[in-house]
Design a protein around this motif. Structure first.
Motif, PDB file in Angstrom:
ATOM      1  N   GLY A 111       0.815  -1.206   0.000  1.00  0.00           N
ATOM      2  CA  GLY A 111       0.000   0.000   0.000  1.00  0.00           C
ATOM      3  C   GLY A 111       0.848   1.255   0.000  1.00  0.00           C
ATOM      4  N   GLY A 112       0.199   2.370  -0.349  1.00  0.00           N
ATOM      5  CA  GLY A 112       0.915   3.638  -0.408  1.00  0.00           C
ATOM      6  C   GLY A 112       0.026   4.811  -0.064  1.00  0.00           C
ATOM      7  N   PRO A 113       0.621   5.976   0.190  1.00  0.00           N
ATOM      8  CA  PRO A 113      -0.123   7.202   0.530  1.00  0.00           C
ATOM      9  C   PRO A 113      -0.489   7.991  -0.730  1.00  0.00           C
ATOM     10  CG  PRO A 113       2.227   7.539   0.896  1.00  0.00           C
ATOM     11  CD  PRO A 113       2.074   6.155   0.341  1.00  0.00           C
ATOM     12  N   THR A 114      -1.749   8.065  -1.057  1.00  0.00           N
ATOM     13  CA  THR A 114      -2.173   8.661  -2.332  1.00  0.00           C
ATOM     14  C   THR A 114      -3.432   9.517  -2.226  1.00  0.00           C
ATOM     15  OG1 THR A 114      -3.270   6.529  -2.732  1.00  0.00           O
ATOM     16  CG2 THR A 114      -1.162   6.869  -3.817  1.00  0.00           C
ATOM     17  N   ILE A 115      -4.076   9.530  -1.071  1.00  0.00           N
ATOM     18  CA  ILE A 115      -5.402  10.136  -0.947  1.00  0.00           C
ATOM     19  C   ILE A 115      -5.377  11.645  -1.167  1.00  0.00           C
ATOM     20  CG2 ILE A 115      -5.328  10.587   1.571  1.00  0.00           C
ATOM     21  CD1 ILE A 115      -8.188   9.421   1.694  1.00  0.00           C
ATOM     22  N   GLU A 116      -4.263  12.292  -0.817  1.00  0.00           N
ATOM     23  CA  GLU A 116      -4.210  13.750  -0.847  1.00  0.00           C
ATOM     24  C   GLU A 116      -3.962  14.314  -2.238  1.00  0.00           C
ATOM     25  OE1 GLU A 116      -1.942  17.389   1.568  1.00  0.00           O
ATOM     26  OE2 GLU A 116      -1.785  15.323   2.235  1.00  0.00           O
ATOM     27  N   ASP A 117      -3.287  13.570  -3.086  1.00  0.00           N
ATOM     28  CA  ASP A 117      -2.831  14.124  -4.367  1.00  0.00           C
ATOM     29  C   ASP A 117      -3.633  13.640  -5.567  1.00  0.00           C
ATOM     30  OD1 ASP A 117      -0.631  15.613  -3.208  1.00  0.00           O
ATOM     31  OD2 ASP A 117       0.272  13.664  -2.800  1.00  0.00           O
ATOM     32  N   ARG A 118      -4.613  12.774  -5.339  1.00  0.00           N
ATOM     33  CA  ARG A 118      -5.410  12.201  -6.431  1.00  0.00           C
ATOM     34  C   ARG A 118      -6.042  13.290  -7.291  1.00  0.00           C
ATOM     35  NH1 ARG A 118     -11.237  10.272  -6.830  1.00  0.00           N
ATOM     36  NH2 ARG A 118     -11.570  11.868  -5.240  1.00  0.00           N
ATOM     37  N   PHE A 119      -6.733  14.229  -6.684  1.00  0.00           N
ATOM     38  CA  PHE A 119      -7.503  15.259  -7.377  1.00  0.00           C
ATOM     39  C   PHE A 119      -6.598  16.151  -8.223  1.00  0.00           C
ATOM     40  CE2 PHE A 119     -10.259  18.955  -7.716  1.00  0.00           C
ATOM     41  CZ  PHE A 119     -11.568  18.493  -7.571  1.00  0.00           C
ATOM     42  N   SER A 120      -5.547  16.683  -7.609  1.00  0.00           N
ATOM     43  CA  SER A 120      -4.675  17.634  -8.316  1.00  0.00           C
ATOM     44  C   SER A 120      -3.846  16.964  -9.401  1.00  0.00           C
ATOM     45  CB  SER A 120      -3.753  18.340  -7.314  1.00  0.00           C
ATOM     46  OG  SER A 120      -4.488  19.199  -6.483  1.00  0.00           O
ATOM     47  N   ILE A 121      -3.381  15.743  -9.144  1.00  0.00           N
ATOM     48  CA  ILE A 121      -2.603  15.037 -10.170  1.00  0.00           C
ATOM     49  C   ILE A 121      -3.462  14.813 -11.409  1.00  0.00           C
ATOM     50  CG2 ILE A 121      -1.619  12.789 -10.767  1.00  0.00           C
ATOM     51  CD1 ILE A 121      -0.282  12.735  -8.039  1.00  0.00           C
ATOM     52  N   LEU A 122      -4.710  14.394 -11.204  1.00  0.00           N
ATOM     53  CA  LEU A 122      -5.553  14.110 -12.358  1.00  0.00           C
ATOM     54  C   LEU A 122      -5.840  15.383 -13.148  1.00  0.00           C
ATOM     55  CD1 LEU A 122      -6.804  11.499 -13.496  1.00  0.00           C
ATOM     56  CD2 LEU A 122      -8.996  12.370 -12.705  1.00  0.00           C
ATOM     57  N   TYR A 123      -5.995  16.511 -12.458  1.00  0.00           N
ATOM     58  CA  TYR A 123      -6.195  17.769 -13.168  1.00  0.00           C
ATOM     59  C   TYR A 123      -4.928  18.182 -13.905  1.00  0.00           C
ATOM     60  CZ  TYR A 123      -7.016  22.580 -14.360  1.00  0.00           C
ATOM     61  OH  TYR A 123      -7.130  23.746 -15.076  1.00  0.00           O
ATOM     62  N   SER A 124      -3.804  18.189 -13.191  1.00  0.00           N
ATOM     63  CA  SER A 124      -2.555  18.685 -13.764  1.00  0.00           C
ATOM     64  C   SER A 124      -2.067  17.817 -14.917  1.00  0.00           C
ATOM     65  CB  SER A 124      -1.482  18.767 -12.669  1.00  0.00           C
ATOM     66  OG  SER A 124      -0.287  19.318 -13.167  1.00  0.00           O
ATOM     67  N   GLU A 125      -2.076  16.502 -14.696  1.00  0.00           N
ATOM     68  CA  GLU A 125      -1.543  15.586 -15.703  1.00  0.00           C
ATOM     69  C   GLU A 125      -2.579  15.179 -16.741  1.00  0.00           C
ATOM     70  OE1 GLU A 125       1.629  14.375 -16.066  1.00  0.00           O
ATOM     71  OE2 GLU A 125       2.242  15.816 -14.533  1.00  0.00           O
ATOM     72  N   GLY A 126      -3.846  15.323 -16.372  1.00  0.00           N
ATOM     73  CA  GLY A 126      -4.902  14.933 -17.295  1.00  0.00           C
ATOM     74  C   GLY A 126      -5.442  16.097 -18.092  1.00  0.00           C
ATOM     75  N   VAL A 127      -6.062  17.064 -17.411  1.00  0.00           N
ATOM     76  CA  VAL A 127      -6.707  18.182 -18.108  1.00  0.00           C
ATOM     77  C   VAL A 127      -5.678  19.096 -18.759  1.00  0.00           C
ATOM     78  CG1 VAL A 127      -8.238  20.170 -17.861  1.00  0.00           C
ATOM     79  CG2 VAL A 127      -8.691  18.088 -16.553  1.00  0.00           C
ATOM     80  N   ARG A 128      -4.702  19.546 -17.971  1.00  0.00           N
ATOM     81  CA  ARG A 128      -3.753  20.521 -18.502  1.00  0.00           C
ATOM     82  C   ARG A 128      -2.894  19.954 -19.632  1.00  0.00           C
ATOM     83  NH1 ARG A 128      -3.158  25.419 -15.974  1.00  0.00           N
ATOM     84  NH2 ARG A 128      -1.162  25.673 -17.031  1.00  0.00           N
ATOM     85  N   LYS A 129      -2.655  18.653 -19.612  1.00  0.00           N
ATOM     86  CA  LYS A 129      -1.840  18.051 -20.671  1.00  0.00           C
ATOM     87  C   LYS A 129      -2.689  17.476 -21.800  1.00  0.00           C
ATOM     88  CE  LYS A 129       2.309  17.321 -17.953  1.00  0.00           C
ATOM     89  NZ  LYS A 129       3.396  16.387 -17.542  1.00  0.00           N
ATOM     90  N   GLY A 130      -4.003  17.729 -21.756  1.00  0.00           N
ATOM     91  CA  GLY A 130      -4.861  17.351 -22.877  1.00  0.00           C
ATOM     92  C   GLY A 130      -5.200  15.891 -22.974  1.00  0.00           C
ATOM     93  N   ARG A 131      -4.974  15.123 -21.911  1.00  0.00           N
ATOM     94  CA  ARG A 131      -5.292  13.689 -21.966  1.00  0.00           C
ATOM     95  C   ARG A 131      -6.777  13.430 -21.765  1.00  0.00           C
ATOM     96  NH1 ARG A 131       0.001  12.929 -18.420  1.00  0.00           N
ATOM     97  NH2 ARG A 131       1.366  11.831 -19.889  1.00  0.00           N
ATOM     98  N   ILE A 132      -7.421  14.283 -20.962  1.00  0.00           N
ATOM     99  CA  ILE A 132      -8.862  14.215 -20.758  1.00  0.00           C
ATOM    100  C   ILE A 132      -9.398  15.638 -20.734  1.00  0.00           C
ATOM    101  CG2 ILE A 132      -8.930  12.001 -19.517  1.00  0.00           C
ATOM    102  CD1 ILE A 132      -8.992  13.588 -16.885  1.00  0.00           C
ATOM    103  N   SER A 133     -10.682  15.792 -21.008  1.00  0.00           N
ATOM    104  CA  SER A 133     -11.293  17.120 -20.938  1.00  0.00           C
ATOM    105  C   SER A 133     -11.610  17.457 -19.488  1.00  0.00           C
ATOM    106  CB  SER A 133     -12.566  17.164 -21.778  1.00  0.00           C
ATOM    107  OG  SER A 133     -13.611  16.460 -21.109  1.00  0.00           O
TER     108      SER A 133
END
Length: 478
Positions: free
Chosen positions: A338-360
């Motif tokens: 297991g690992g610590p991931t609960i805090e960064d899920r939201f921002s990572i998905l926005y930064s790496e997903g939306v801003r980089k054009g992977r998802i709208s």
């Protein structure tokens, strides 16, 4: 107290518009432009997005595993979640064979009572399916509102259930309106591979991945999907990591089988080479299923964009590097998974997903909140911004830049799996039922404020529509 969130760009899974939100008694009661209500507290969201609060459908707080207990409990874990933009978590109740299901549910209520700062619900593990379980299950579903059931296909001699138990659980779920969740890995073969590796003297953390190959995740995913089809039931595959599993889910969905899939930020951002880090550092990245070869990341991003995968959970299951992960210093099979991931899920998905054009930006809201609300019986109370919905809101600065680090995170653990990752976009303020939990990046909540959620029975959401050949649209406040 009435509040008006003013001047923000409101974003849901389907819409984006400039407007104000009036909150009263924890509920959204009006959405409009230039709202002016005497006595209402005005919160200025200029330059920010206003998102529905994130829903994390996959957490393990205060959970015993591998001779120890996760470092984050319902207080520290939900505080960290709130800092990260999550306003609801659904945690897993672990059951014990030959003991009543109600005993496990009570244990998890005792763990969470007076601690959670955000709202929460429970999934229920099913380790066996006998007359006693069949008799108690509809009572748990009705009285507790626990409408999702977890079956492990891995962790032989610990959590793993056989195929008969999975099939009977699928039948019971169909009858009583529940969603079956599976950890899809072939536990029997994995146990043999671990035994072989240790016998050959291979003890390093990377062998955790090498003894849990992607083909065994794909095989188990396909097996579970076929049993779901045969039972005419419904299935949610947790923490999908690889192309082999994605293909099995896509194949089942093309046939009309009610199969849904979740991935996690660690599988979108990290890869198997992290397990090869020297000086036992690779142990920080030991979780199951393991990290895969890097090329799988784009497969997962594409699956989120296409709708083949519906959600992103954290699989939060934190263990300290010093004092917990080092239980497996000379034996990778004893490293707590297991690992610590609960805090960064939201921002990572926005930064790496939306801003980089992977998802709208709409797909972002869908996978971070709305689909989980729909799949797990919380919509439209949660998961959207609409009149009558809970005022679970995230005021989000899309241009804020930060570097993820254990030195600044709020999880109760001595490392961060994404240490050094530079991201853009973070929550400024977070409200749960109209009350600030995070305000201007400061914690202002209260342990015990979070309410237990009794969830509705499973009702399959309409499939997400994706336009063939369309490209994701990069985000930005308009």
């Amino acid at each position: 107290m009435k509040k008006i969130i003013k001047n923000g760009t409101i974003v849901t899974a389907s819409d984006q518009y400039f407007g104000d939100i009036l909150i009263e008694d924890g509920i959204i009661v009006m959405i409009g432009v230039d709202l002016d209500v005497p006595g209402a507290v005005v919160v200025d969201a200029s330059g920010c997005y206003v998102f529905p609060g994130g829903i994390d459908p996959h957490t393990h707080l205060d959970m015993p595993f591998g001779g120890t207990v996760t470092a984050d409990d319902f207080e520290t874990g939900t505080i960290a979640a709130a800092f990260g933009g999550t306003t609801t978590v659904i945690d897993f109740c672990l059951t014990t064979k030959n003991e009543p299901l109600s005993k496990a549910v009570k244990t998890w209520h005792d763990k969470s009572k007076g601690k959670a700062v955000i709202d929460y619900g429970f999934h229920l593990m099913i380790g066996q399916m006998n007359d006693e379980v069949l008799e108690e299950l509809p009572i748990i579903i009705e009285e507790q509102g626990i409408t999702s059931l977890k079956v492990f296909m891995a962790y032989k001699n610990v959590f793993q259930a056989d195929d008969g138990t999975l099939y009977k659980t699928l039948l019971a779920a169909k009858e009583h309106g529940a969603l079956v969740m599976v950890h899809a890995e072939n536990g029997d073969v994995i146990a043999h591979l671990i035994e072989q590796a240790l016998a050959a003297g291979h003890t390093e953390p990377v062998y955790h991945a090498l003894t849990r190959p992607a083909v065994l995740e794909g095989e188990a995913t396909g097996r579970a999907a076929k049993l779901t089809e045969f039972a005419d039931s419904q299935l949610y595959v947790v923490h999908v990591t690889c192309a082999e599993a994605v293909r099995q889910i896509e194949e089942a969905r093309r046939k009309g089988v009610r199969v849904y899939g979740e991935t996690c930020p660690q599988y979108l951002m990290l890869d198997q080479t992290d397990l090869e880090k020297p000086n036992f550092e690779g142990a920080k990245y030991v979780w199951s299923p393991p990290l895969r070869e890097k090329w799988n990341q784009e497969v997962l991003w594409d699956a989120l964009w296409s709708g083949s995968l519906q959600t992103v959970g954290s699989d939060q299951c934190s263990f300290n590097f010093n004092g917990q992960k080092d239980l497996g210093l000379n034996d990778f099979s004893k490293i707590p998974n297991g690992g610590p991931t609960i805090e960064d899920r939201f921002s990572i998905l926005y930064s790496e997903g939306v801003r980089k054009g992977r998802i709208s930006i709409h797909q972002f809201v869908d996978v971070i909140s709305t689909q989980a609300a729909k799949l797990f019986g919380l919509f439209p109370q949660k998961g959207t911004i609409a009149i009558g919905s809970d005022a679970d809101l995230v005021i989000f600065d899309p241009n804020a830049e930060r570097t993820i680090s254990a030195a600044t995170h709020h999880m109760n653990v001595d490392y961060n799996a994404f240490e050094g990752l530079q991201i853009t976009g973070e929550p400024v303020s977070v409200l749960v039922r109209g009350d600030f939990i995070i305000r201007n990046k400061q914690f202002v909540g209260t342990p015990g404020y979070g309410q237990y959620l009794r969830r509705k029975r499973f009702n399959p959401p309409a499939p997400a529509l994706r336009t063939a050949g369309a490209e994701p649209v990069k985000g930005g406040v308009s």
